[in-house]
Write a protein that holds these residues in place. Sequence first.
Motif, PDB file in Angstrom:
ATOM      1  N   LEU A  45       0.827  -1.207   0.000  1.00  0.00           N
ATOM      2  CA  LEU A  45       0.000   0.000   0.000  1.00  0.00           C
ATOM      3  C   LEU A  45       0.862   1.257   0.000  1.00  0.00           C
ATOM      4  CD1 LEU A  45      -2.778   1.360   0.237  1.00  0.00           C
ATOM      5  CD2 LEU A  45      -2.590   1.101   2.713  1.00  0.00           C
ATOM      6  N   ALA A  46       1.908   1.263   0.807  1.00  0.00           N
ATOM      7  CA  ALA A  46       2.790   2.433   0.875  1.00  0.00           C
ATOM      8  C   ALA A  46       3.501   2.671  -0.455  1.00  0.00           C
ATOM      9  CB  ALA A  46       3.810   2.246   2.004  1.00  0.00           C
ATOM     10  N   ILE A  47       3.961   1.598  -1.097  1.00  0.00           N
ATOM     11  CA  ILE A  47       4.638   1.746  -2.394  1.00  0.00           C
ATOM     12  C   ILE A  47       3.685   2.318  -3.431  1.00  0.00           C
ATOM     13  CG2 ILE A  47       5.678   0.446  -4.299  1.00  0.00           C
ATOM     14  CD1 ILE A  47       6.857  -1.429  -2.178  1.00  0.00           C
ATOM     15  N   LEU A  63       1.859   6.881  -6.738  1.00  0.00           N
ATOM     16  CA  LEU A  63       0.733   7.723  -7.136  1.00  0.00           C
ATOM     17  C   LEU A  63       1.009   9.184  -6.834  1.00  0.00           C
ATOM     18  CD1 LEU A  63      -2.162   8.012  -8.165  1.00  0.00           C
ATOM     19  CD2 LEU A  63      -2.957   7.564  -5.840  1.00  0.00           C
ATOM     20  N   ALA A  64       1.566   9.468  -5.653  1.00  0.00           N
ATOM     21  CA  ALA A  64       1.888  10.854  -5.308  1.00  0.00           C
ATOM     22  C   ALA A  64       2.961  11.423  -6.235  1.00  0.00           C
ATOM     23  CB  ALA A  64       2.346  10.922  -3.848  1.00  0.00           C
ATOM     24  N   ALA A  65       3.961  10.603  -6.574  1.00  0.00           N
ATOM     25  CA  ALA A  65       5.010  11.072  -7.487  1.00  0.00           C
ATOM     26  C   ALA A  65       4.439  11.352  -8.874  1.00  0.00           C
ATOM     27  CB  ALA A  65       6.120  10.024  -7.570  1.00  0.00           C
ATOM     28  N   LEU A  66       3.550  10.484  -9.331  1.00  0.00           N
ATOM     29  CA  LEU A  66       2.944  10.686 -10.656  1.00  0.00           C
ATOM     30  C   LEU A  66       2.075  11.939 -10.684  1.00  0.00           C
ATOM     31  CD1 LEU A  66       2.502   9.547 -13.511  1.00  0.00           C
ATOM     32  CD2 LEU A  66       0.615   8.196 -12.591  1.00  0.00           C
ATOM     33  N   VAL A  72       2.619  15.320 -12.986  1.00  0.00           N
ATOM     34  CA  VAL A  72       1.585  15.833 -13.893  1.00  0.00           C
ATOM     35  C   VAL A  72       1.241  17.279 -13.556  1.00  0.00           C
ATOM     36  CG1 VAL A  72      -0.811  15.543 -14.621  1.00  0.00           C
ATOM     37  CG2 VAL A  72       0.653  13.548 -14.409  1.00  0.00           C
ATOM     38  N   ILE A  73       1.126  17.599 -12.274  1.00  0.00           N
ATOM     39  CA  ILE A  73       0.795  18.969 -11.877  1.00  0.00           C
ATOM     40  C   ILE A  73       1.902  19.938 -12.287  1.00  0.00           C
ATOM     41  CG2 ILE A  73       0.449  20.471  -9.874  1.00  0.00           C
ATOM     42  CD1 ILE A  73      -0.999  18.122  -8.535  1.00  0.00           C
ATOM     43  N   VAL A  74       3.157  19.543 -12.100  1.00  0.00           N
ATOM     44  CA  VAL A  74       4.284  20.403 -12.495  1.00  0.00           C
ATOM     45  C   VAL A  74       4.282  20.614 -14.004  1.00  0.00           C
ATOM     46  CG1 VAL A  74       6.802  20.526 -12.620  1.00  0.00           C
ATOM     47  CG2 VAL A  74       5.685  19.833 -10.490  1.00  0.00           C
ATOM     48  N   GLU A  75       4.033  19.546 -14.776  1.00  0.00           N
ATOM     49  CA  GLU A  75       3.998  19.679 -16.232  1.00  0.00           C
ATOM     50  C   GLU A  75       2.818  20.523 -16.704  1.00  0.00           C
ATOM     51  OE1 GLU A  75       5.812  18.398 -19.027  1.00  0.00           O
ATOM     52  OE2 GLU A  75       7.393  18.271 -17.522  1.00  0.00           O
ATOM     53  N   ALA A  76       1.691  20.416 -15.997  1.00  0.00           N
ATOM     54  CA  ALA A  76       0.481  21.102 -16.456  1.00  0.00           C
ATOM     55  C   ALA A  76       0.397  22.542 -15.986  1.00  0.00           C
ATOM     56  CB  ALA A  76      -0.753  20.337 -15.962  1.00  0.00           C
TER      57      ALA A  76
END
Length: 303
Positions: free
Chosen positions: A40-42, A47-50, A54-58
């Motif tokens: 679950l932690a992995i 998911l948080a890294a992805l 995406v937020i940085v790119e967008a």
Amino acid sequence: MSAPTLTKQSPPAPAGRRNLAGPRFRPAESLFRWMLLACLAIGMVFLAALLTYVIVEAWPRLDSRLWTNFPSVRRPENAGAQSAIMGTVWVISFTALFCLPTGIMAAIYLEEYADGERWYNRLIELNIQNLAAVPSIIYGILGLGLLARQFGLGTTVLTAALTLSLLVLPVVVIASREAIRAVPQSIRQASLALGATKWQTVSRQVLPAAVPGMATGSILALSRAIGEAAPVIMLGAVTFVMFNPEGLQSSYTVLPVQIFNWISESRQEFHHLAAAAILMLLAILLLMNTAAIWLRNRYSQRW
């Protein structure tokens, strides 16, 4: 003659008394629990890294141009996804119009009227359960060969809506059946005992009690359809559209196809656009899932 000796017996322990030694330590169970927590932690970390990526790119393109402008090949700084957004609205609206009444009525028939001993009813149930696990690309091939070519509907909004309706129809049927099955039999028996007919019992007692579960399943099924790219790509959804759909026979594009088109471009500006469209699609999906959870918690009944 000596008198018999009486042995003192200890009183029996109470039935609900706990073992003072405590629960026994099981290494395998503890190891399995820690493995589950590690998995679950992995997953959460990735998911948080992805999402962060995406937020940085967008971030450079999170403005009103994204939903007010049409796509552009020469000027990516002014391009938007209005045609993809409107195409998604058209396709999902007619998907809901086609699949929700059909799926709910099929669930009512299978739960309330069908005889489980009949071979054709068992065949219908078996096919519904099998179709729920079929990959979405198979539905795209079916829609291309049967609807677009055999029936002559072409690569239009109608073809996409019918194909996606076939894709999510088993999910709607199964979710609606579970919601109807959750209504206690005592409600049906009380209604019939008071002189109500079968249809009055189903329409006035069973269905109102099952609406929260059916609505939740239907929204989750439509949220799956809104993110599908493989079927609409097989159906020939246009990757570059400079207009909004004007009817069922119009050409179209949807957000997943538009994202796929922008990702395949080489310029970095299109990648920013794709990331912004991904965030918009995620926001729509989260909004639909939140509505499903709210409906379930607000109107669900405990029997």
